[in-house]
Design an enzyme around this catalytic site. Structure first.
Site, short mmCIF file in Angstrom:
data_model
loop_
_atom_site.label_atom_id
_atom_site.label_comp_id
_atom_site.label_asym_id
_atom_site.label_seq_id
_atom_site.Cartn_x
_atom_site.Cartn_y
_atom_site.Cartn_z
N ASP A 138 -4.78 -1.93 -1.14
CA ASP A 138 -6.04 -1.56 -1.78
C ASP A 138 -6.12 -2.23 -3.16
OD1 ASP A 138 -4.53 -0.01 -3.52
OD2 ASP A 138 -5.35 1.91 -2.87
N CYS B 266 -0.32 0.44 -1.67
CA CYS B 266 -1.43 1.06 -2.42
C CYS B 266 -0.82 1.58 -3.73
CB CYS B 266 -2.14 2.14 -1.61
SG CYS B 266 -1.19 3.62 -1.23
N THR C 237 0.60 4.51 -4.55
CA THR C 237 1.89 5.16 -4.31
C THR C 237 2.56 4.68 -3.03
OG1 THR C 237 0.78 6.90 -3.07
CG2 THR C 237 1.12 7.30 -5.43
N VAL D 59 1.69 6.01 -0.33
CA VAL D 59 1.61 7.20 0.53
C VAL D 59 0.30 7.22 1.34
CG1 VAL D 59 1.50 9.71 0.58
CG2 VAL D 59 3.16 8.56 -0.89
N HIS E 225 17.53 2.73 11.36
CA HIS E 225 17.56 4.02 12.06
C HIS E 225 16.21 4.40 12.68
CE1 HIS E 225 21.36 5.70 9.84
NE2 HIS E 225 21.56 4.51 10.40
N ARG F 42 2.06 1.31 -8.17
CA ARG F 42 2.14 2.09 -9.41
C ARG F 42 3.52 2.75 -9.56
NH1 ARG F 42 -3.85 4.85 -8.70
NH2 ARG F 42 -5.02 3.21 -9.76
N HIS G 142 19.82 6.20 17.78
CA HIS G 142 18.58 6.09 17.02
C HIS G 142 17.40 5.75 17.94
CE1 HIS G 142 20.93 6.49 13.44
NE2 HIS G 142 21.66 5.43 13.77
C1 RB5 Z 1 -6.19 4.81 -5.54
O1 RB5 Z 1 -6.57 5.28 -6.80
C2 RB5 Z 1 -4.98 5.57 -5.04
O2 RB5 Z 1 -5.34 6.87 -4.71
C3 RB5 Z 1 -4.34 4.88 -3.85
O3 RB5 Z 1 -3.98 3.58 -4.21
C4 RB5 Z 1 -3.08 5.50 -3.31
O4 RB5 Z 1 -2.14 5.74 -4.31
C5 RB5 Z 1 -3.26 6.65 -2.41
O5 RB5 Z 1 -2.30 7.18 -1.83
#
Ligand code: RB5
Length: 148
Positions: free
Chosen positions: A8, A65, A67, A69, A98, A109, A133
């Site tokens: 992203d 992205c 995080t 996540v 595994h 970030r 596994h």
């Molecule tokens: C975008 O601001 C942020 O929410 C996205 O990059 C990500 O970290 C979401 O999990």
């Protein structure tokens, strides 16, 4: 290997550095991510990369992205995908060895570019160990079947 990458807006610069790095390791990289700094929705890119990996068009995928996540959660909604968020090289090695993770995710970030390169290299160089596994990875596919 044929590798697909997606990201992203938070990860444009890191994605570009990672593409150059992965190519320098001798792999072919296809970019499905955004190259704009304009805010966008990570599920779009997670799904796009995940569908291409699940279809067998690529050997594996990389998702970035903020995080790692959100984009990995999106990817894991696609049957056949095992996307793993990693913030260290040991985890990156083990998710291949595994879990046979077919997508590596991390956060622009969260990790710096040198650590991101270490994570990518550890993942790409690792091999699935199979054996016990493989039985456990098969159980993950059974969960998908039961969830249909
Ligand atoms: C975008 O601001 C942020 O929410 C996205 O990059 C990500 O970290 C979401 O999990």
């Amino acid at each position: 290997m044929k590798i697909v990458i997606g990201n992203d807006h938070t990860a444009v610069s890191m994605k570009q550095d990672i593409i150059r790095y992965v190519e320098s390791l001798g792999h072919e990289v296809t970019d499905f991510g955004t190259n704009s700094a304009e805010s966008c929705a990570y599920p779009v890119y997670g799904e796009k990369v995940a569908r291409a990996v699940a279809a067998g068009e690529f050997d594996c995928g990389i998702l970035i992205c903020g995080t790692g996540v959100g984009i990995s959660i999106a990817a894991n909604k696609v049957n056949g995908v095992r996307a793993a968020v990693c913030s260290d090289a040991t985890t990156a090695r083990l998710v291949k060895a595994h879990n046979n993770a077919n997508i590596l995710a991390f956060g622009a970030r969260i990790v710096g570019i040198e650590l991101a390169k270490d994570i990518v290299r550890a993942y790409l160089e690792a091999e699935f160990e199979g054996g016990r596994h493989a039985d456990r990875v098969a159980m993950l596919a059974e969960i998908e079947e039961r969830s249909k």
